[in-house]
Design an enzyme around this catalytic site. Structure first.
Site, PDB file in Angstrom:
ATOM      1  N   HIS A 236      53.744  30.203  73.773  1.00  0.00           N
ATOM      2  CA  HIS A 236      54.394  29.005  73.247  1.00  0.00           C
ATOM      3  C   HIS A 236      55.852  29.247  72.868  1.00  0.00           C
ATOM      4  CE1 HIS A 236      53.189  30.737  69.252  1.00  0.00           C
ATOM      5  NE2 HIS A 236      54.311  30.173  68.876  1.00  0.00           N
ATOM      6  N   ASP A 263      47.632  31.611  75.097  1.00  0.00           N
ATOM      7  CA  ASP A 263      48.950  31.678  74.458  1.00  0.00           C
ATOM      8  C   ASP A 263      49.549  33.045  74.756  1.00  0.00           C
ATOM      9  OD1 ASP A 263      51.180  31.092  73.014  1.00  0.00           O
ATOM     10  OD2 ASP A 263      50.200  31.057  71.044  1.00  0.00           O
ATOM     11  N   GLY A 341      58.017  32.016  63.127  1.00  0.00           N
ATOM     12  CA  GLY A 341      58.916  33.041  63.642  1.00  0.00           C
ATOM     13  C   GLY A 341      58.221  34.353  63.909  1.00  0.00           C
ATOM     14  N   SER A 343      55.572  34.438  65.528  1.00  0.00           N
ATOM     15  CA  SER A 343      54.907  34.212  66.811  1.00  0.00           C
ATOM     16  C   SER A 343      55.327  35.250  67.843  1.00  0.00           C
ATOM     17  CB  SER A 343      55.251  32.825  67.344  1.00  0.00           C
ATOM     18  OG  SER A 343      54.668  31.836  66.542  1.00  0.00           O
ATOM     19  N   SER A 359      49.750  34.285  67.565  1.00  0.00           N
ATOM     20  CA  SER A 359      49.711  32.941  68.134  1.00  0.00           C
ATOM     21  C   SER A 359      50.065  31.891  67.084  1.00  0.00           C
ATOM     22  CB  SER A 359      48.332  32.648  68.730  1.00  0.00           C
ATOM     23  OG  SER A 359      48.263  31.326  69.222  1.00  0.00           O
TER      24      SER A 359
END
Length: 398
Positions: A236, A263, A341, A343, A359
């Site tokens: 993502h 993801d 952030g 992620s 994720s």
């Protein structure tokens, strides 16, 4: 326009040697070293990279000391005509200190330093350098064309010029750059250099990167695909061909990505980047040893640019998450806290086994879920194994 063009391999190689000598001089600055005090490793490196054999080290160190001790007095002696000083290697392999002056002074020696007459003072060269800097700043801001093809510019006291280095075949770009800046073309030398100028970055799990200069995410793990370098991250974070930057510099592009459904993504990097088998843990690192999947209940930690290095335990596997963008299946849940952030960041065990990439989670209004009890946290990661398998990647381990 009297800008000279030099592609001499000999002068390029000589400049490289002098730059390397200066680097060694920096290592030996401060208290002067005797040849016997130089470590075997440094002696080996000097011989390998500079061609300075053990019997020449003492003379080099004496020359380096002379250059350091005489620098200020030489500049005072020449005043406004001072044109720089440097260490130079003679044909017999020994070293000398050279100082240059633009004044009417006969070549001679001064305190053991060889004096040479040149055309331009250092002050005059610096004026041209300042004009190039100002011109570059204006052009980058959009007043004129970007500096495509121009690599670097600097005052080179050895050649008594300002050197502008350009990509091979981009000499006209260098000439244009100098002309538009208003710098003294008679004091500028254009040189072409192989390759293209680019920054390098250490690729470490948990560090920040940006996508297309907007979104911020975190690096998962260093990987390779054949000879191609890369890192894994969350799908993502970006779309295929999105540009990834570290420290503002472009390091690569998204080469593969799935989101939603899964993801996962990997970023293909330029060859200049350095892959490291590490994950950031505060001011230190955790070494990546492998990717054996841990069991439910196992301790696991995650690293990301927002909340740093946080630990918890795995609470569930094969979790399906209902994100706004669509459902994502096959995730693992743990109770280490996370924030926006983080992620794409690393999940790893205490034994250095890489688990996956961050994720999402039940983020609160403050941007994270760290204020919740561990039992109430949802912190989901995409497993590493399927990412490596789908894209044919190999994890970089230490």
């Amino acid at each position: 326009m009297s800008v000279s063009k030099s592609r001499s391999r000999r002068s390029f190689a000589r400049a490289s040697v002098f730059c390397a000598v200066a680097a060694v001089a920096a290592l030996t600055s401060g208290a002067a070293l005797a040849a016997g005090e130089v470590s075997p490793a440094l002696k080996f490196a000097m011989q390998r990279d500079l061609g300075i054999f053990p019997g020449q080290i003492a003379q080099y160190l004496q020359t380096e000391k002379l250059a350091r001790e005489q620098a200020a007095s030489i500049e005072r002696e020449f005043g406004g005509n001072f044109a720089g000083s440097w260490i130079e290697r003679k044909d017999d392999g020994s070293f000398r200190v050279v100082a240059a002056t633009a004044g009417a002074r006969k070549s001679s020696t001064l305190g053991g330093v060889e004096v040479r007459n040149v055309r331009h003072s250092l002050k005059r060269l610096q004026q041209s350098m300042d004009l190039l800097d100002a011109g570059a700043h204006a052009r980058v801001k959009g007043v004129s064309k970007p500096l495509a093809g121009v690599q670097t510019w600097y005052v080179d006291v050895r050649s008594n010029t300002v050197v502008v280095k350009v990509d091979e075949g981009a000499t006209d770009a260098g000439i244009d750059f100098v002309a538009l800046s208003g710098a003294d073309s008679g004091a500028v030398r254009i040189e072409s250099a192989p390759g293209q100028l680019q920054t390098t970055a250490n690729i470490i799990g948990g560090i920040e990167y940006s996508i297309n200069n907007t979104n911020l995410c975190s690096v998962g793990f260093s990987v390779t695909r054949g000879a191609t370098k890369g890192f894994v991250t969350a799908g993502h974070c970006g779309t295929v061909n999105s540009i990834a930057r570290i420290g503002g510099a472009q390091v690569g592009t998204f080469a593969g990505r799935v989101f939603p459904g899964n993801d996962r993504a990997w970023v293909s990097l330029t060859s200049a980047q350095t892959l490291l088998p590490r994950v950031v843990n505060g001011s230190s690192y955790v070494t990546v040893r492998g990717s054996a999947e841990a069991a439910v209940g196992a301790a696991v930690c995650r690293s990301g640019r927002t909340t740093g290095y946080r630990c918890g335990t795995i609470t569930a596997k094969n979790v399906t998450a209902n994100y706004a963008e669509g459902t994502v299946r096959g995730l693992t849940n743990a109770n280490a806290c996370m924030g926006r952030g983080d992620s794409g960041g690393s999940w790893i065990t205490s034994a250095g086994q890489a688990q996956g990439v961050m994720s999402g989670g039940n983020v609160q209004s403050n941007g994270n879920n760290c204020g919740l009890p561990a039992s109430q946290r949802t912190s989901l990661f995409e497993r590493l194994g399927p990412i490596l398998s789908q894209y044919g990647l190999a994890l970089v381990t230490g």
